[in-house]
Every structure is written in structure tokens, then in C-alpha cells.
Design an enzyme around this catalytic site. Structure first.
Site, PDB file in Angstrom:
ATOM      1  N   SER A 174       2.371  -1.469  10.560  1.00  0.00           N
ATOM      2  CA  SER A 174       3.804  -1.500  10.909  1.00  0.00           C
ATOM      3  C   SER A 174       4.467  -2.841  10.593  1.00  0.00           C
ATOM      4  CB  SER A 174       4.012  -1.138  12.387  1.00  0.00           C
ATOM      5  OG  SER A 174       3.495   0.140  12.661  1.00  0.00           O
ATOM      6  N   ASN A 202       0.861  -1.181   0.000  1.00  0.00           N
ATOM      7  CA  ASN A 202       0.000   0.000   0.000  1.00  0.00           C
ATOM      8  C   ASN A 202       0.899   1.232   0.000  1.00  0.00           C
ATOM      9  OD1 ASN A 202      -1.868   1.993   0.381  1.00  0.00           O
ATOM     10  ND2 ASN A 202      -2.393   1.427   2.491  1.00  0.00           N
ATOM     11  N   TRP A 203       1.090   1.789  -1.181  1.00  0.00           N
ATOM     12  CA  TRP A 203       2.005   2.937  -1.311  1.00  0.00           C
ATOM     13  C   TRP A 203       1.415   4.219  -0.729  1.00  0.00           C
ATOM     14  CZ3 TRP A 203       4.592   2.990  -6.856  1.00  0.00           C
ATOM     15  CH2 TRP A 203       5.313   1.810  -7.029  1.00  0.00           C
ATOM     16  N   LYS A 204       0.104   4.204  -0.479  1.00  0.00           N
ATOM     17  CA  LYS A 204      -0.606   5.419  -0.035  1.00  0.00           C
ATOM     18  C   LYS A 204      -0.338   6.550  -1.042  1.00  0.00           C
ATOM     19  CE  LYS A 204      -0.444   3.658   4.598  1.00  0.00           C
ATOM     20  NZ  LYS A 204      -0.612   3.902   6.014  1.00  0.00           N
ATOM     21  N   GLU A 221      -7.577   5.206   6.689  1.00  0.00           N
ATOM     22  CA  GLU A 221      -7.311   6.594   6.278  1.00  0.00           C
ATOM     23  C   GLU A 221      -8.439   7.108   5.384  1.00  0.00           C
ATOM     24  OE1 GLU A 221      -3.347   5.918   4.831  1.00  0.00           O
ATOM     25  OE2 GLU A 221      -2.696   5.526   6.882  1.00  0.00           O
ATOM     26  N   GLU A 257      -6.368  -4.382  10.163  1.00  0.00           N
ATOM     27  CA  GLU A 257      -5.387  -3.340  10.437  1.00  0.00           C
ATOM     28  C   GLU A 257      -5.843  -2.510  11.637  1.00  0.00           C
ATOM     29  OE1 GLU A 257      -2.816  -2.276   6.722  1.00  0.00           O
ATOM     30  OE2 GLU A 257      -4.517  -0.934   6.873  1.00  0.00           O
ATOM     31  N   GLY A 278       2.524  -0.984   4.453  1.00  0.00           N
ATOM     32  CA  GLY A 278       2.558   0.449   4.133  1.00  0.00           C
ATOM     33  C   GLY A 278       3.980   0.927   3.906  1.00  0.00           C
ATOM     34  N   GLY A 287       1.283   3.130  10.819  1.00  0.00           N
ATOM     35  CA  GLY A 287       2.013   4.371  10.544  1.00  0.00           C
ATOM     36  C   GLY A 287       3.080   4.714  11.556  1.00  0.00           C
TER      37      GLY A 287
HETATM   38  P1  PGA Z   1       2.175   0.894   7.787  1.00  0.00           P
HETATM   39  O1  PGA Z   1       0.781   1.106   7.025  1.00  0.00           O
HETATM   40  O2  PGA Z   1       2.729  -0.426   7.343  1.00  0.00           O
HETATM   41  O3  PGA Z   1       3.017   2.045   7.350  1.00  0.00           O
HETATM   42  O4  PGA Z   1       1.874   0.927   9.260  1.00  0.00           O
HETATM   43  C1  PGA Z   1      -0.079   0.032   6.788  1.00  0.00           C
HETATM   44  C2  PGA Z   1      -1.344   0.494   6.130  1.00  0.00           C
HETATM   45  O5  PGA Z   1      -1.844   1.577   6.467  1.00  0.00           O
HETATM   46  O6  PGA Z   1      -1.889  -0.203   5.259  1.00  0.00           O
END
Ligand code: PGA
Length: 250
Positions: free
Chosen positions: A208, A9-11, A93, A161, A229, A167
């Protein structure tokens, strides 16, 4: 043993198509799904050979043609046409931006209609002593999957999640035991809705995820894969996660 599913998930990253190509090339591995910002999907599709492509959002609108008067939206048919076969829905998000369980439910149906696999994110914002978080997750599952034909359940992927573990501002890391509890609980909720003969969807862990905790979430937590992420933007870390999963696949 089923092969682990690893979703990046590159966001809203990276800043340029040039960088996106670099990350895609560095993480183009078998068994991996790269969910990049929609604007990069086309260029990424051209450079990947082993990974599959996914998006991070889809329009809730489902005109049969896949086109229509919906300014700013991207339809499931457009995503399919560009080669995207997975879409993340219900990420915390996006929920924070107003995506409700009802909207997610519509998106899941639109995606299934278009032969795109929905990756449904569930998870509570906080853990309370009274275990109200279990009810929150239960409602998410019930409402997001409302009206879904039970034969279609195996066509979706669920990612648990916990928001508090996501994050760089995460409160703390989740434990494999906490994931396992949620996997068992989810199964119970799904059996209640769809009956005990239902084929269970794969259940991933996200929050994480890195090269240090992957093995434990898979072995002790029973994770069928991971939604990654930050570490998915770092080819070195991401490759390590994939390598660990490969050894567990054997
Ligand atoms: P993260 O994000 O691995 O940076 O905690 C995961 C996600 O939001 O899918």
C-alpha cells in the site's frame, strides 16, 4: 546517501499492450524499475528511455543454454536477452500459488548466474502476539538465501512486504516503525548467516505504498526504496512517489 530504489510491480496488469505502453511512457523516470508482465517487456523496452526493465517471475530451470524442454517457462537468459535486469521472486501472491523458499532459492541462484538482480520479497501473512512472525521471516531469509556466497549478498535487493498490508483488501497500513524493526531484524539474521563484515543488500518497503506514506517510510523507517503495486499503474501517483524520493536523495 544512497539513491532510493523504486520498483513498480504491475502484477497481472494492464489488459492490453497499448495500455502497457501508455503506463510505461507515463512512468519512464530515472531510478525506476518497471516490473511488467513478461509478455509486455519487449514493447516496453522500445518506449522507455530512463527507467529500467524487470520481470515478475523466472523459470527455476537453468540449462546452460537458457533453452530446453520446459513448456510454458521463460528462462533467465531469455529475460536478459530482452533487456530485463531485475526479477521479483518470492512475492506473497506467488508464494500463495506454491512458490516455496526452496524454489525461490534456486531462482535467486539462476538470476545471479545470469547477471539479473533478484528482488527477494519476504513478509509474514499475519502478526501474532507471540511474535512468531519474526521466526517466519527468519526462515524465509535463511532458506531463500541458503548456500549463497556472501560476496553476492549485495547483488540482491530485499523487499519487506507484510502480506496484511498489501492490496486493496489490506487489513491496515504498516507503520514506518514496523518496517524499521524488520530492517534491523533482517540485518541481524543476515549477520548470523554471513558474518558481520557482509555488505547489506538494499531493503525496500512494499504494501500500500502511495504518495502519502512514502516520505515517512523513508525518513522514519529508513527504507532504501519501495516496491509499489497499485500506485505504479497510476502515472500521476507514481510520479509523485518518485519525486518525493528524489527530494530525499539530495
Ligand atoms: P500494493 O502491492 O502496493 O498494491 O499494496 C504491493 C505489492 O504487492 O508488491
Amino acid at each position: 546517501m544512497n539513491k532510493k530504489i523504486i520498483i513498480a510491480n504491475w502484477k497481472m496488469n494492464p489488459l492490453s499492450a497499448k495500455e502497457a505502453i501508455k503506463i510505461a511512457k507515463g512512468t519512464d523516470l530515472k531510478g525506476v524499475i518497471l516490473c511488467a508482465p513478461t509478455i509486455y517487456l519487449k514493447v516496453i523496452k522500445k518506449v522507455i528511455k530512463k527507467a529500467k526493465l524487470g520481470s515478475q517471475n523466472v523459470s527455476v530451470e537453468n540449462p546452460l543454454s537458457g533453452v530446453g524442454a520446459f513448456t510454458g517457462e521463460v528462462s533467465a537468459k531469455m529475460l536478459y536477452d530482452i533487456g530485463s535486469r531485475y526479477t521479483i521472486v518470492g512475492h506473497s501472491e506467488r508464494r500463495a500459488m506454491g512458490e516455496t523458499n526452496q524454489i525461490i532459492n534456486k531462482k535467486i541462484k539462476v538470476l545471479i548466474d545470469t547477471a539479473i538482480t533478484p528482488v527477494l520479497c519476504i513478509g509474514e501473512i499475519e502478526r501474532d502476539e507471540n511474535h512468531e512472525y519474526l521466526n517466519i521471516v527468519k526462515h524465509q531469509i535463511e532458506e531463500c538465501l541458503f548456500g549463497l556466497n556472501k560476496n553476492l549478498l549485495s547483488k540482491i535487493i530485499i523487499a519487506y512486504e507484510p502480506v496484511w498490508a498489501i492490496g486493496k483488501n489490506a487489513l491496515r497500513e504498516a507503520t514506518p516503525a514496523e518496517f524499521l524493526e524488520m530492517k534491523i531484524f533482517t540485518k541481524k539474521v543476515l549477520v548470523n548467516i554471513f558474518g558481520d563484515k557482509v555488505e547489506m543488500p538494499a531493503m525496500l518497503y512494499g504494501g500500500s505504498v502511495d504518495e502519502k506514506n512514502t516520505r515517512w517510510f523513508a525518513i522514519d523507517g529508513g527504507a532504501d526504496g519501495f516496491l509499489v503495486g497499485r500506485a505504479s499503474l497510476d502515472p500521476k501517483k507514481f510520479k509523485e512517489i518518485v519525486k518525493i524520493c528524489e527530494t530525499l536523495n539530495k
